[in-house]
Design a protein around this motif. Structure first.
Motif, mmCIF file in Angstrom:
data_model
loop_
_atom_site.group_PDB
_atom_site.id
_atom_site.type_symbol
_atom_site.label_atom_id
_atom_site.label_comp_id
_atom_site.label_asym_id
_atom_site.label_seq_id
_atom_site.Cartn_x
_atom_site.Cartn_y
_atom_site.Cartn_z
ATOM 1 N N ASN A 74 4.420 7.108 -5.930
ATOM 2 C CA ASN A 74 4.197 5.710 -6.328
ATOM 3 C C ASN A 74 5.058 5.373 -7.544
ATOM 4 O O ASN A 74 4.540 5.021 -8.607
ATOM 5 N N SER B 41 1.573 5.270 2.215
ATOM 6 C CA SER B 41 0.181 4.814 2.243
ATOM 7 C C SER B 41 -0.626 5.610 3.263
ATOM 8 O O SER B 41 -0.107 6.017 4.293
ATOM 9 N N TYR C 145 -6.239 -3.443 -4.063
ATOM 10 C CA TYR C 145 -7.191 -3.769 -5.142
ATOM 11 C C TYR C 145 -8.031 -4.987 -4.765
ATOM 12 O O TYR C 145 -9.245 -5.013 -4.957
ATOM 13 N N SER D 20 -2.224 1.488 -12.434
ATOM 14 C CA SER D 20 -0.805 1.259 -12.752
ATOM 15 C C SER D 20 -0.111 0.363 -11.722
ATOM 16 O O SER D 20 0.551 -0.612 -12.093
ATOM 17 N N THR D 21 -0.316 0.650 -10.436
ATOM 18 C CA THR D 21 0.409 -0.146 -9.435
ATOM 19 C C THR D 21 -0.094 -1.592 -9.391
ATOM 20 O O THR D 21 0.683 -2.517 -9.146
ATOM 21 N N ARG E 186 -11.359 -3.893 -12.972
ATOM 22 C CA ARG E 186 -11.205 -2.449 -13.237
ATOM 23 C C ARG E 186 -11.172 -2.185 -14.734
ATOM 24 O O ARG E 186 -11.856 -1.301 -15.230
HETATM 25 O O1 5RP Z 1 -1.283 4.574 -3.604
HETATM 26 C C1 5RP Z 1 -2.432 4.926 -3.419
HETATM 27 C C2 5RP Z 1 -3.234 4.407 -2.269
HETATM 28 O O2 5RP Z 1 -2.519 3.465 -1.535
HETATM 29 C C3 5RP Z 1 -3.034 5.879 -4.381
HETATM 30 O O3 5RP Z 1 -4.301 6.338 -3.982
HETATM 31 C C4 5RP Z 1 -3.083 5.250 -5.746
HETATM 32 O O4 5RP Z 1 -3.511 6.222 -6.677
HETATM 33 C C5 5RP Z 1 -4.028 4.041 -5.750
HETATM 34 O O5 5RP Z 1 -3.853 3.293 -6.932
HETATM 35 P P1 5RP Z 1 -4.914 3.385 -8.153
HETATM 36 O O6 5RP Z 1 -4.886 4.858 -8.595
HETATM 37 O O7 5RP Z 1 -4.396 2.445 -9.182
HETATM 38 O O8 5RP Z 1 -6.262 3.001 -7.585
#
Ligand code: 5RP
Ligand code: NAI
Length: 299
Positions: free
Chosen positions: A95, A118, A177, A242-243, A268
């Protein structure tokens, strides 16, 4: 094809296993010697060091990085760089931020493919969804490996030039999210609402034919089955972020409104306040200030 895999954690091990199952030869390296030994038992050629790894790969190296995003990628690339040339291909399946990927694509001597992945560890058997950016020839060259690691040929595609794979994965995570937040709000209303409901049964019913059925909803069903309708001891705290943060930052810079993704991210962050949200506590006190409403106080 011979594939070198660096990083044999939750995700990299699946990349190695699925490539092996499809008949590819895998050379595997991780800084954790136990992870290397375990994948060797599964049929990979173990590398005890990065020097050993590149030596086993020979010319026209095809390398898949599955290490944590950020410094670990730059560290691995710095070690690999002296051994790479423009006939080699490096895939970053983590990621990573898309701007890091465009920078790395410019500075890495090999062709660089940024690959959003994913599905997570739960997709070991079914395969991943792969969103790939970078040179077309390198994508074509690695297609047999992508076929193996993804759900199949329909489970991967070249999104565009360098950075586009990780850009699409970043937005995917923003959507993730928001969907989690939407399911969370709906189940919270059902949990606190008028009827005494079995939420596993609700989720199962929705998963069978309802408009809102999905894999995330199947995971809700699994969570209620394992934890109970009240989610038992599961804490009110959500890590990661982070993403989702990158998605919101990018939306702001492009002036694209993403209120649902932003709200999910803010929820969050709000879940992590040590003593409850300061803003909510202040609102509680302000209602006394303007209306003499009773102030609810913690013990
Ligand atoms: O890329 C992912 C799922 O698609 C990973 O599980 C990622 O860690 C999810 O993001 P976050 O840790 O911010 O919940
Ligand atoms: N776990 C998930 O659900 C998903 C993770 N990802 C991404 O995939 C990447 C890997 O994630 P995970 O497998 O979950 O992490 P992990 O922590 O389970 O595994 C990472 C592995 O990399 C190794 N490593 C770290 N630095 C190294 C280096 N310089 N050289 C060699 N090995 C090194 C570690 O020893 C560890 O075995 C991350 O970027 C993550 O964000 C992407 C989609 C889903």
């Amino acid at each position: 094809m011979q594939l070198g895999v660096i990083g044999l954690g939750r995700m990299g091990r699946i990349v190695a296993d699925r490539a092996l199952d499809a008949g590819h030869e895998v050379v595997a390296f991780d800084v954790d010697a136990e992870a290397v030994a375990a994948v060797a038992d599964a049929g990979a050629d173990p590398a005890g060091s990065l020097a050993d790894f590149v030596e086993q790969l020979g010319t026209e190296k095809r390398i898949w990085l599955m290490v944590p995003a950020g410094d670990a990628i730059d560290a691995a690339l710095a070690d690999l760089e002296p051994h790479l040339d423009d006939e080699d291909v490096v895939v970053d399946g983590g990621n990573s931020h898309f701007e890091d990927s465009t920078r790395r694509a410019e500075t890495t001597p090999a062709a660089y493919l940024d690959c959003g992945t994913s599905g997570g560890p739960a997709s070991a058997e079914a395969g991943f969804s792969l969103m790939i950016g970078g040179p077309e020839w390198a994508y074509d060259e690695l297609t047999p490996v992508f076929d193996a690691v993804a759900t199949g040929p329909a489970g991967h595609a070249r999104m565009g030039p360098a950075g586009s794979g990780h850009y699409v994965k970043m937005v995917h995570n923003g959507v993730e999210y928001a969907l989690m937040e939407a399911y969370g709000e709906g189940f919270e209303l059902l949990s606190d609402g008028r009827y005494d409901l079995d939420l596993e049964s609700v989720a199962r019913t929705w998963n069978n034919g309802a408009v809102i059925r999905s894999w995330l909803l199947e995971l809700c069903e699994e969570a209620f089955a394992e934890e109970g309708s009240d989610l038992g001891t599961v804490a009110d705290r959500v890590e990661g972020g982070s993403t989702g943060t990158w998605t919101v930052q990018e939306a702001l810079s492009q002036e694209v409104p993403v209120p649902l993704i932003y709200t999910a991210l803010a929820e969050r962050f709000g879940s992590r306040a040590a003593n409850g949200r300061f803003a909510r506590r202040l609102a509680n006190r302000l209602r006394y200030g303007f209306g003499r409403h009773e102030v609810a106080r913690s013990e």
